[in-house]
Design an enzyme around this catalytic site. Structure first.
Site, short mmCIF file in Angstrom:
data_model
loop_
_atom_site.label_atom_id
_atom_site.label_comp_id
_atom_site.label_asym_id
_atom_site.label_seq_id
_atom_site.Cartn_x
_atom_site.Cartn_y
_atom_site.Cartn_z
N TYR A 6 26.90 30.94 71.77
CA TYR A 6 25.81 31.71 71.22
C TYR A 6 24.56 31.75 72.14
O TYR A 6 24.03 30.87 72.31
CB TYR A 6 25.54 31.30 69.73
CG TYR A 6 24.56 32.09 69.02
CD1 TYR A 6 24.17 33.26 69.39
CD2 TYR A 6 24.28 31.59 67.72
CE1 TYR A 6 22.88 33.95 68.64
CE2 TYR A 6 23.24 32.60 67.06
CZ TYR A 6 22.84 33.65 67.27
OH TYR A 6 22.00 34.29 66.63
N LYS A 20 29.16 34.92 71.42
CA LYS A 20 28.33 35.84 70.93
C LYS A 20 27.18 35.97 71.57
O LYS A 20 26.23 35.13 72.02
CB LYS A 20 27.93 35.37 69.39
CG LYS A 20 27.21 36.41 68.87
CD LYS A 20 26.12 35.73 67.69
CE LYS A 20 25.01 36.88 67.29
NZ LYS A 20 24.20 36.21 66.23
#
Length: 294
Positions: free
Chosen positions: A135, A163
């Site tokens: 992330y 992500k």
């Protein structure tokens, strides 16, 4: 992981009651609201106010979301903490709750070298029994994952994607290029302004904070793209980009999103972020939402 996560996952808000405590019943209603629009769930992230939740609250939020989804859609839970030790501690507990995957933010506050980030993620991925998404959100953590770092981490069998919430197409395209030719490693978009472009260029899913406000409208970007209606998907994106630009101009985006959900009539409670909205700002949020969500 046997099945690739695709489509829209909503970075769902964490619901609080009038005393500021976690409200499981209200959380279930928000989960159902997203499921009815065709969206999966990403819980405990920035829009879920993860760094103002204690460990037991993070577990309660995840357990509530998994239970309410009941296998109907993917559930990804964020477990990133400031240290490797605490990330593993939370991750082991979350893994027992039945999530499909977890995401791990880069450690924050302490500036880290790329080799230190590689060591952190590999150690976490080795320790937990659930697939892991990297992330990347450097504006909030101060640490940026570089494409070559992601390429190195993509070879780990338990790291299944990234992500990217850096906010730029340049960042997203760098990770898409890094993922080329790597099996079982996928790129997910974070910024709501890049959902359509991400799908066109190879992203498998998006994680959307704005889907809390506009669940059906966000899902339309994916649904039209998935059906082959590329122009329809682009048009759906244009409307969302306008909503995002205007709404996020009011204040800190996650807090503004939660306020908008509340003003739409959902009992989600106030944000724990040290953010407040004047009567004029609340009226502006209402006007913006009404303009774009007819």
């Amino acid at each position: 992981m046997s099945k690739k996560i695709q489509g829209v996952l909503t970075a769902i808000v964490t619901t609080f009651d009038s005393e500021g405590a976690f409200n499981p019943a209200a959380q279930r209603l928000q989960v159902q609201r997203q499921l009815s629009a065709g969206n999966g769930i990403f819980c405990g992230g920035t829009n879920g106010e993860f760094f103002v939740l204690n460990e037991q609250e993070k577990l309660a939020v995840t357990e509530t979301c998994v239970d309410e989804v009941n296998g109907a859609a993917p559930v990804v839970a964020h477990i990133g903490e400031i240290s490797t030790r605490e990330t593993i501690r939370l991750g082991k507990q979350v893994a027992k709750l039945g999530v499909d995957a977890v995401s791990v933010i880069t450690p924050y506050f302490v500036p880290l070298k790329q080799e230190e980030l590689i060591a952190h993620y590999r150690t976490v991925a080795d320790a937990i029994e659930v697939p892991l998404y990297l992330y990347n959100i450097p504006a909030r953590t101060g640490n940026t994952l570089q494409p070559e770092t992601v390429r190195a981490l993509a070879s780990h069998p338990n790291i299944i994607g990234i992500k990217d919430s850096a906010g730029s197409y340049e960042s997203l395209s760098g990770f898409l290029k890094a993922a080329e030719g790597v099996e079982n490693f996928n790129v997910l978009t974070g910024p709501d302004s890049l959902i359509h472009r991400g799908f066109v260029e190879g992203c498998t899913a998006c994680i959307s904070g704005l889907a809390n406000v506009a669940p059906k409208e966000i899902n339309a970007i994916w649904a039209r793209f998935h059906a082959g209606d590329i122009e329809g998907s682009r048009q759906a994106q244009e409307n969302i980009t306008g909503l995002r630009t205007d709404l996020y101009s009011v204040g800190f985006p996650p807090a503004t999103v939660k306020k908008a959900v509340s003003l739409l009539g959902s009992d989600v409670g106030n944000s724990r972020y040290a953010v407040s909205f004047s009567a004029e700002e609340e009226q502006k949020i209402r006007q913006i939402v009404n303009q774009y969500l007819q």
